[in-house]
Write an enzyme that holds these catalytic residues in place. Sequence first.
Site, PDB file in Angstrom:
ATOM      1  N   SER A 122     100.303  86.139  -5.914  1.00  0.00           N
ATOM      2  CA  SER A 122      98.767  86.098  -5.773  1.00  0.00           C
ATOM      3  C   SER A 122      98.374  87.556  -6.579  1.00  0.00           C
ATOM      4  O   SER A 122      97.304  87.579  -7.116  1.00  0.00           O
ATOM      5  CB  SER A 122      98.048  86.173  -4.371  1.00  0.00           C
ATOM      6  OG  SER A 122      98.721  84.983  -3.151  1.00  0.00           O
ATOM      7  N   ASP A 167     107.315  87.716   5.300  1.00  0.00           N
ATOM      8  CA  ASP A 167     109.119  88.278   4.594  1.00  0.00           C
ATOM      9  C   ASP A 167     109.072  89.772   4.728  1.00  0.00           C
ATOM     10  O   ASP A 167     110.408  90.356   4.075  1.00  0.00           O
ATOM     11  CB  ASP A 167     108.717  87.871   3.569  1.00  0.00           C
ATOM     12  CG  ASP A 167     109.299  86.174   3.573  1.00  0.00           C
ATOM     13  OD1 ASP A 167     108.848  85.958   4.529  1.00  0.00           O
ATOM     14  OD2 ASP A 167     109.153  85.567   2.675  1.00  0.00           O
ATOM     15  N   THR A 554     107.337 107.402  25.933  1.00  0.00           N
ATOM     16  CA  THR A 554     106.234 107.178  26.760  1.00  0.00           C
ATOM     17  C   THR A 554     105.358 106.152  25.919  1.00  0.00           C
ATOM     18  O   THR A 554     105.291 106.725  24.386  1.00  0.00           O
ATOM     19  CB  THR A 554     105.967 109.022  27.022  1.00  0.00           C
ATOM     20  OG1 THR A 554     104.408 108.700  27.242  1.00  0.00           O
ATOM     21  CG2 THR A 554     105.458 109.929  25.896  1.00  0.00           C
ATOM     22  N   ILE A 555     104.295 105.922  26.819  1.00  0.00           N
ATOM     23  CA  ILE A 555     103.132 105.257  26.461  1.00  0.00           C
ATOM     24  C   ILE A 555     102.360 105.677  25.819  1.00  0.00           C
ATOM     25  O   ILE A 555     101.514 105.323  24.896  1.00  0.00           O
ATOM     26  CB  ILE A 555     102.982 103.969  27.490  1.00  0.00           C
ATOM     27  CG1 ILE A 555     102.020 104.889  28.880  1.00  0.00           C
ATOM     28  CG2 ILE A 555     104.202 103.239  28.013  1.00  0.00           C
ATOM     29  CD1 ILE A 555     101.684 104.001  29.631  1.00  0.00           C
ATOM     30  N   ASN A 557     102.866 108.814  24.135  1.00  0.00           N
ATOM     31  CA  ASN A 557     102.893 108.864  22.781  1.00  0.00           C
ATOM     32  C   ASN A 557     102.538 110.629  22.690  1.00  0.00           C
ATOM     33  O   ASN A 557     101.549 110.902  21.294  1.00  0.00           O
ATOM     34  CB  ASN A 557     102.063 108.295  21.747  1.00  0.00           C
ATOM     35  CG  ASN A 557     103.239 108.624  20.497  1.00  0.00           C
ATOM     36  OD1 ASN A 557     104.186 108.839  19.826  1.00  0.00           O
ATOM     37  ND2 ASN A 557     102.192 107.451  19.334  1.00  0.00           N
ATOM     38  N   GLY A 600      97.570 106.982  29.525  1.00  0.00           N
ATOM     39  CA  GLY A 600      97.262 108.616  28.108  1.00  0.00           C
ATOM     40  C   GLY A 600      97.693 109.441  28.709  1.00  0.00           C
ATOM     41  O   GLY A 600      97.736 110.214  27.936  1.00  0.00           O
TER      42      GLY A 600
END
Length: 803
Positions: A122, A167, A554-555, A557, A600
């Site tokens: 495209s 892909d 860690t969630i 970050n 957080g």
Amino acid sequence: KMSSMDLEKLKMTGAGRAMAVLTSGGDAQGMNAAVRAVTRMGIYVGAKVYLIYEGYQGLVDGGDNIKLAHWQSVTNIIQQGGTVIGSARCKAFTTREGRLAAAFNLVKKGITNLCVCGGDGSLTGANIFRSEWSSLLDELVQKGRITDTLARQHGHLNIVGLVGSIDNDFCGTDMTIGADSALHRIMEIIDAIMTTAQRSDTVILNSGSTEPYIRLILCVFIPAYHQRTFVLEVMGRHCGYLALVSALASGADWLLIPEAPPQEGWEDCMCSRLEGSRITGSRLNIIIIAEGAIDRNGKPITSTYVKDLVVQRLGYDTRVTVLGHVQRGGTPSAFDRVLSSKLGMEAVIALLEATPDTPACAIGLSGNRAVRLPLMECVEMTKLVQTAMNEKRFDEAVKLRGGSFENNWNIYKLLAFEKPIQSGSNFSLAILNVGAPAAGMNAAVRSAARLALAQGHKVYAVQDGFQGLANGELFEMEWHSVAGWTGQGGSLLGTKRTLPNKHMEKIVETIIKFNISALLVIGGFEGYAGVLQLFEARSHYDELCIPMCVIPATISNNVPGTDFSLGADTAVNAAMEGCDKIKQSASGTKRRVFVVETMGGFCGYLATCTGIAVGADAAYIFEDPFNIHDLKTNVEHLTEKMKKDVQRGLVLRNENCHENYTTDFIHRLYSSEGKGIFDCRVNVLGHLQQGGAPSPFDRNFGTKLGVKATQWISERLTENFRQGRVIANSPDTACVLGLNRKVISFIPVTELKDVTDFEHRMPKVQWWFNLRPMLKMLAKYQTSFCEYVPGEIEHVTRPCGVD
Ligand SMILES: *[C@@H]1O[C@H](CO)[C@@H](O)[C@H](O)[C@H]1NC(C)=O
Ligand SMILES: *[C@@H]1O[C@H](CO)[C@@H](O)[C@H](O)[C@H]1NC(C)=O
Ligand SMILES: *[C@@H]1O[C@H](CO)[C@@H](O)[C@H](O)[C@H]1NC(C)=O
């Protein structure tokens, strides 16, 4: 090198211009977020923005297919899969006649800026269109369809490409739009398969309780009725990316990709591998095969062929699952939504800055940043991979796919199969998890332990972090102790927040008792702080002069020394899914604003990324101070918005963003101000943000970091081994392993002290802060803007990918 620009200054720079956006080719999740970002940024800079429906077909057909867009035209589409404007494949556009019609349709509306989101085919089409533009206009003038003046006013067409392809087969960008979501779909299916066919390995179930005596340690032995094999065919006719990453993320037993066909006689090897894993107790085998898998002669290898092979030779119960279109389906992942938003905004700026002399560009991602890439060079580079495969230069094909692809491939080969153990190295490595559980911790433990075992080290798992280290709660690990760990959420080792400084004596005793010569700490801020304490205690205890490595997990970050921590991606996805559901819950009811509190700590990463991914109206965080005037502006903005027929609003609030403007306060404020217009509800997302199953990114990232950490530890051990023992006392033997832009680096914990805000437990400077203006712009936030950093122009010096 980097110029920065005020978003405020960009305002109205596009006045008098018209731009259009279309999606083309196979649809990919995240295209809607891109369309939304292009539309809103376009409107923001004062341009007229048109949406072209049905891809190039709509461009050729014109009429109702080209519609002027408003701010609200793209409301509430960010969470939808596919593309809301359609992406029909189009024969007509491949002909000059078709392109003539397309040019006519654009020039009539005064559109000379076109953003195309699609695959390399495209984008190549767009480039042809651009180079033919003036001759097309000449022809239109000759035929008397447009005036000479009109043609002269619109003498040049600017093109910018966004690569939408599941892909991930486009050179120059780290990720294409849709690839991450496709991986999510594949992993969901693999997880489902795994749960129907359990392994007979010992499974340690950890209740996660902080009290050791309530912890359950269960050994589950599932009787072996029969051996099962799943042959999973994933998309990728020419590119093995999806297959490779899913194999890595699931620990598949065998992998077939077009870039790296198996050696002659692979059938025997594969069967003996499957048998080998049965003997060691695995009841389930997974074989992942890319749609375009070939053998070394270029002959296709089909999933049926593989199935028949397993059935005939081994007699295992074998099923083929062809994933097909589901990989394009479902809701886009957080990564794809943020990526598309970022690239879409940059596309508009690239169009504004384009001149007749700038070559057509594609917007790509390079280590967290949007970059402009020379479109045709990238297309050429992408074609080289195919040429290399056609000419059976397979090693080169893997290399041309880029550093990340090659690295994934090497790590897959390293971890998939039990290695003959090298002669004992006499070194012992202890692995522990510290802080709150985070997705990806187990993947890191698995790969680190397996590689260490393969290198001949003894590996100890420590339960419950530094506390367990002090109490001597260690058990020795084997190759199969970690089977199936990649896909497990939380921490299977058990984790605690305890810091080592009060237990130093006992920790040293354990190190002596087990003769530990290296420590691998997988954890959050406490993991970093803990290793720093151990490092600082080296002057009192020689035993601590051993290599120590922190893998950030860690969630929140918020670990210094890295752009990403393990678990952060899973957490953003979990929070995003939570918000999607919350928003949906109100559909059909009256107007409503949700105030959603995220975790957080003091770090606003989770709130900011979730905010972008769900299209939140605001995200309050500690690092971006706000006052009552900002709150007032937002409330008024939402009130206006709700009056204009918008049903729902969503405001995120990080748990520690302000000590006095609490979630309850904001709820009450919105409730009072919205009286009669909308009602307001509060949701605290809580622990669901720690996520269930780890995201593909976290599985893969954890696996890679585990390998890198063990390689680094082994090198430090050899370097610092003198007179029969390890003495590692230089600062560079206690490091945080991080990802900084594209580079994996080891930064000494002492060096990071200067860049750390210990009071608020986060780095002093955070890279993601430049996502804030984007969030605000896309929400049409009315306050003054901070700086928007536009993408750099990147030259393609080497093919795609991070290391
Ligand atoms: C490990 O120790 C044993 C005996 O202590 C010794 O024979 C062997 O050579 C050592 N191996 C290495 C790799 O140092
Ligand atoms: C919150 O209120 C207290 C008084 O109750 C005040 O001392 C403090 O500075 C306020 N915090 C902020 C961040 O403004
Ligand atoms: C203790 O570890 C060292 C390596 O740090 C090794 O050389 C030594 O042989 C080990 N001692 C025992 C008793 O295993």
